[in-house]
Enzyme design. Structure first.
Site, PDB file in Angstrom:
ATOM      1  N   GLU A 157      11.436  87.532  46.623  1.00 12.40           N
ATOM      2  CA  GLU A 157      11.943  88.079  47.893  1.00 12.40           C
ATOM      3  C   GLU A 157      13.374  88.608  47.766  1.00 12.40           C
ATOM      4  OE1 GLU A 157      11.379  85.228  51.035  1.00 12.40           O
ATOM      5  OE2 GLU A 157       9.280  85.769  51.231  1.00 12.40           O
ATOM      6  N   GLU A 313       2.319  85.111  49.696  1.00 10.85           N
ATOM      7  CA  GLU A 313       2.666  83.910  50.457  1.00 10.85           C
ATOM      8  C   GLU A 313       2.244  84.080  51.909  1.00 10.85           C
ATOM      9  OE1 GLU A 313       6.763  82.732  50.476  1.00 10.85           O
ATOM     10  OE2 GLU A 313       7.058  83.177  48.369  1.00 10.85           O
ATOM     11  N   TRP A 321      11.244  77.274  59.484  1.00 11.01           N
ATOM     12  CA  TRP A 321      12.447  78.073  59.733  1.00 11.01           C
ATOM     13  C   TRP A 321      12.446  78.779  61.085  1.00 11.01           C
ATOM     14  CZ3 TRP A 321      10.308  82.841  60.147  1.00 11.01           C
ATOM     15  CH2 TRP A 321       9.168  83.118  59.387  1.00 11.01           C
ATOM     16  N   GLU A 361      12.652  72.418  52.850  1.00 10.05           N
ATOM     17  CA  GLU A 361      11.337  72.892  53.299  1.00 10.05           C
ATOM     18  C   GLU A 361      10.314  71.777  53.412  1.00 10.05           C
ATOM     19  OE1 GLU A 361      10.766  76.132  50.498  1.00 10.05           O
ATOM     20  OE2 GLU A 361      11.512  77.543  52.001  1.00 10.05           O
ATOM     21  N   LYS A 362      10.795  70.530  53.566  1.00 15.16           N
ATOM     22  CA  LYS A 362       9.830  69.421  53.531  1.00 15.16           C
ATOM     23  C   LYS A 362       8.897  69.405  54.742  1.00 15.16           C
ATOM     24  CE  LYS A 362      13.443  66.082  54.780  1.00 15.16           C
ATOM     25  NZ  LYS A 362      14.513  67.068  54.548  1.00 15.16           N
ATOM     26  N   PHE A 363       9.267  70.100  55.819  1.00 16.95           N
ATOM     27  CA  PHE A 363       8.347  70.157  56.961  1.00 16.95           C
ATOM     28  C   PHE A 363       7.580  71.477  57.026  1.00 16.95           C
ATOM     29  CE2 PHE A 363      11.481  66.937  58.360  1.00 16.95           C
ATOM     30  CZ  PHE A 363      10.617  65.856  58.277  1.00 16.95           C
ATOM     31  N   HIS A 364       7.602  72.209  55.929  1.00 15.81           N
ATOM     32  CA  HIS A 364       6.798  73.433  55.822  1.00 15.81           C
ATOM     33  C   HIS A 364       5.411  73.021  55.348  1.00 15.81           C
ATOM     34  CE1 HIS A 364       5.486  77.380  54.464  1.00 15.81           C
ATOM     35  NE2 HIS A 364       6.607  77.924  54.896  1.00 15.81           N
TER      36      HIS A 364
HETATM   37  C1  GAL Z   1       9.602  82.538  51.609  1.00 15.67           C
HETATM   38  C2  GAL Z   1      10.007  82.123  50.221  1.00 15.67           C
HETATM   39  C3  GAL Z   1       9.402  80.801  49.820  1.00 15.67           C
HETATM   40  C4  GAL Z   1       9.515  79.811  50.934  1.00 15.67           C
HETATM   41  C5  GAL Z   1       8.862  80.377  52.165  1.00 15.67           C
HETATM   42  C6  GAL Z   1       8.868  79.444  53.354  1.00 15.67           C
HETATM   43  O1  GAL Z   1      10.562  83.360  52.169  1.00 15.67           O
HETATM   44  O2  GAL Z   1       9.648  83.084  49.279  1.00 15.67           O
HETATM   45  O3  GAL Z   1      10.062  80.335  48.677  1.00 15.67           O
HETATM   46  O4  GAL Z   1      10.857  79.555  51.179  1.00 15.67           O
HETATM   47  O5  GAL Z   1       9.538  81.539  52.545  1.00 15.67           O
HETATM   48  O6  GAL Z   1       8.236  80.028  54.469  1.00 15.67           O
END
Ligand code: GAL
Length: 703
Positions: A157, A313, A321, A361-364
């Site tokens: 990204e 992704e 986020w 990012e543990k709650f992703h």
């Molecule tokens: C993207 C990124 C990933 C992860 C993801 C979370 O922007 O490439 O590494 O952070 O978001 O949604």
């Protein structure tokens, strides 16, 4: 269909690839065996490895530790899971910024950003360029012939957090870029219009990035800065790509895009890749997020010249986020995934395999949640793996369409520069409104640059193309002369590529084509609307227009210009050019585009019964009110992918009602015949291999 992205190469992964980012370095090694077993259970065929592992792979400059990655690669190879290996350069380790503090990025305000998050590097940093290409080379040398390796994933990204840097190193790079563009300072002064406000430069050393100024900075300097920043990041990508290509000439190379991402001109990047790949996250709170998803997917297909692309992704459920991170409703994961496939993705991947235990990012969500396999998410992931297997034969087929929307990054940058007639003219608003209208009419679109080959299209929409080159304008004119239908929105054709106004009346470059002359803009107040004689309403903008060859389609009845033309139409050659002088409401846009589709023989959703009852989106969001003017706009998408001798009809039902759609062939997800129609459950998806590919209509009516 556009023809850029001609180096297309696909990784050796059968059918539709399925998987996600795999970060085994975040876990003890004894968990890896379970990972592999569960990947097998879910049907995972490709994983992206090592995206954020620079600090582990190169703990000190030039000293590599590949031991753990060797074991991961071997394990994946032993289980026939392909690896999309990252070059790991997305986030430099602490030793790097400690040793090269000048590589840390600086904001427009002059603040230096530190390591401790990610992507803390200046795109123009020589130290970064040297270290990142060295790591890419070391990885290519070590794994170039490894049986697990199927493709390269350069960085991650680009520009996501750091798309521009205002440091002194960047200033030098900016001057270099400007010298290449203009040759001498006189030409730069001319292009930037520096006679204005005493801005004339007498020495290259005086030229700087557009740092914080007491008032509006020079617009052309700001526009060139955007061009430079996109090019500079692309140079980082190309530097790594060239190292990889020299060592592994046969492996496909990509870097993951971010859909409608303003800082980076993906049209100029895509031809540098073997495959376009994208990261798409829906905004949970947006009731139209499924339409945004389709738009982003169509953009990706268009960037790659119509070739299959990789959904690199997405999330299985919530992200971390957004202000409030909504979990996906049951079935949404499948619908979202197959929307991408319908629109040309031949790979469905997620961030990430196993939800993290530590870090930001543990709650992703992940494919494998914290709660393990006895979960909605895991069951849906495994079911999706099985669904994608049953769609294997779809891989390689292409989406065809006869409508295009013009999309241009420099025009986007320029139209949103400051000190313009109205702050309410936002590029994406117009593009999205146009796209949404076509979406509700069930018309699939491509996105094209103004100077693209347009011969395959019947309709081209031009949402507020404020900046256009002479060639772009001439190309669009030729399209109409040759029989095309063009619809152009206000504040188009206003400036040349240097942001200099085209004189003689607006809309400058399109005045003759559209047969109109606009002498003054009359933008509206923030919440003001105007009514048109045909009952539609407009907002944001009106303008004082005199027809010069065009017919008036409808006029304003109120607002600042009652009686003045609001929409015009002009026959040119064998085509027609429409001009819309306000931001039409959704119903008005849909009605106008529906009429143009009819005139241009572009099939639309043909069931035009009014939908009286409110339509509830299956995610529980009411989208009533999208019904208007007798046009059925229920949230059902139909898209066709075609291959030699085969045709696949995708039906995606975003509503809370079951539907029957005319179709004949075999429904691939269930393996059952469709004799005359296919039944699609509320919130469900059907994919029909059509019995007679040759006669499959371009569009299917939804009953
Ligand atoms: C993207 C990124 C990933 C992860 C993801 C979370 O922007 O490439 O590494 O952070 O978001 O949604």
């Amino acid at each position: 269909m556009t023809t850029s992205g001609s180096n297309h190469r696909w990784p050796r992964v059968p059918g539709i690839a399925f998987g996600g980012d795999y970060n085994p370095e975040q876990w003890p090694e004894d968990i890896w065996a379970e990972d592999i077993a569960l990947m097998g259970e879910a049907g995972v065929s490709m994983v992206t490895v090592g995206v954020f592992s620079w600090a582990l792979l190169e703990p000190r400059q030039g000293s590599y530790d590949f031991g753990w990655l060797d074991r991961v690669m071997d394990l994946l190879a032993a289980h026939q899971i392909g690896v999309d290996l990252a070059t790991a350069t997305a986030s430099p380790p602490p030793w790097f910024s400690h040793r090269y503090p000048e590589s840390l990025p600086v904001t427009r305000e002059g603040h230096r950003l530190w390591q401790g998050g990610r992507q803390a590097y200046c795109p123009s940093s020589t130290a970064y360029r040297t270290a990142s290409t060295a790591l890419a080379g070391a990885l290519a040398t070590r794994y170039g012939t490894h049986p697990a390796l199927v493709m390269w994933h350069v960085n991650n990204e680009y520009g996501c957090h750091t798309s521009e840097c205002f440091c002194d190193v960047s200033a030098v790079a900016f001057r270099r870029w400007l010298r290449e563009r203009y040759g001498d300072l006189g030409r730069l002064n001319e292009a930037w219009g520096t006679t204005f406000w005493s801005q004339r430069y007498s020495d290259w050393e005086e030229v700087i990035p557009p740092r914080l100024t007491p008032t509006w900075g020079n617009p052309t300097q700001n526009l060139d800065w955007k061009r430079f920043c996109s090019d500079e990041l692309r140079a980082c990508y190309i530097a790594e790509r060239d190292v990889l290509r020299a060592i592994t000439p046969d492996l496909p190379i990509t870097t993951n895009f971010m859909g409608a991402f303003k800082p980076v001109d993906y049209f100029s990047w895509a031809p540098e890749e073997d495959i376009v790949s994208d990261d798409h996250y829906i905004l949970g709170a947006d009731p139209a997020n499924h339409i945004r998803l389709s738009m982003s997917a169509d953009l990706m297909r268009s960037l790659g010249g119509g070739n299959p692309w990789i959904l690199m992704e997405q999330s299985t459920s919530a992200v971390n986020w957004q202000p409030r991170n909504l979990a996906k409703a049951p079935g949404q994961l499948k619908r979202n995934s197959l929307q991408h496939v319908a629109r040309g993705a031949d790979a469905v991947c997620f961030f990430q395999w196993r939800a993290s235990r530590r870090g930001a990012e543990k709650f992703h969500s992940g494919m494998l949640p914290h709660a393990g396999t006895d979960t909605k998410v895991w069951r849906e992931v495994a079911a999706l793996g099985a669904d994608l297997k049953s769609l294997a034969e779809v891989a390689g087929s292409r989406v065809d369409c006869d409508v295009a929307i013009v999309w241009d990054w420099p025009a986007w940058w320029a139209v949103e520069l400051d000190s313009h007639p109205s702050v309410d003219v936002r590029y994406l608003d117009l593009v999205r409104a146009t796209y949404e209208a076509f979406w509700h009419l069930d018309v699939t679109v491509d996105f094209v640059r103004p100077d693209a080959d347009l011969s395959a299209y019947k309709i081209v929409a031009v949402p507020s193309l404020y900046l256009v080159s002479d060639e772009g304008a001439a190309n669009l004119t030729r399209f109409v002369e040759a029989g095309g239908h063009l619809v152009c929105n206000f504040f188009s054709g206003i400036v040349d590529p240097n942001d200099a106004v085209r004189l003689g009346g607006y809309p400058g470059a399109f005045r003759q084509l559209l047969g109109v002359r606009v002498e003054e803009f009359y933008p509206l107040l923030e919440d003001q609307t105007v009514t048109l004689a045909d009952g539609a309403t407009g907002r944001v903008w009106t303008e004082l227009l005199t027809p010069a060859g065009a017919q008036v389609v409808t006029t304003y009845v109120d607002g600042p210009l009652p009686g003045s033309p609001a929409i015009t139409r002009r026959g040119v050659g064998t085509g027609v050019a429409y001009y819309v002088t306000t931001f039409l409401d959704a119903a008005g846009t849909r009605r106008l585009l529906h009429g143009i589709c009819d005139a241009a023989a572009v099939a639309t959703r043909s069931n035009q019964n009014d939908v009286r009852a409110p339509i509830i989106n299956v995610d529980g969001i009411e989208t009533a009110g999208i019904e208007t003017a007798g046009i059925e706009t229920a949230g059902i998408e139909t898209i066709r992918r075609r291959a030699e001798g085969a045709s696949y009809l995708f039906v995606i039902n975003h509503t809370d009602r079951e539907v029957d759609v005319p179709a004949a062939g075999v429904e691939l997800l269930s393996g059952t015949p469709a004799t005359g129609s296919v039944h699609v459950a509320a919130g469900g998806v059907a994919v029909v291999r059509e019995a007679d590919a040759a006669t499959a209509p371009h569009h299917t009516a939804v009953g």
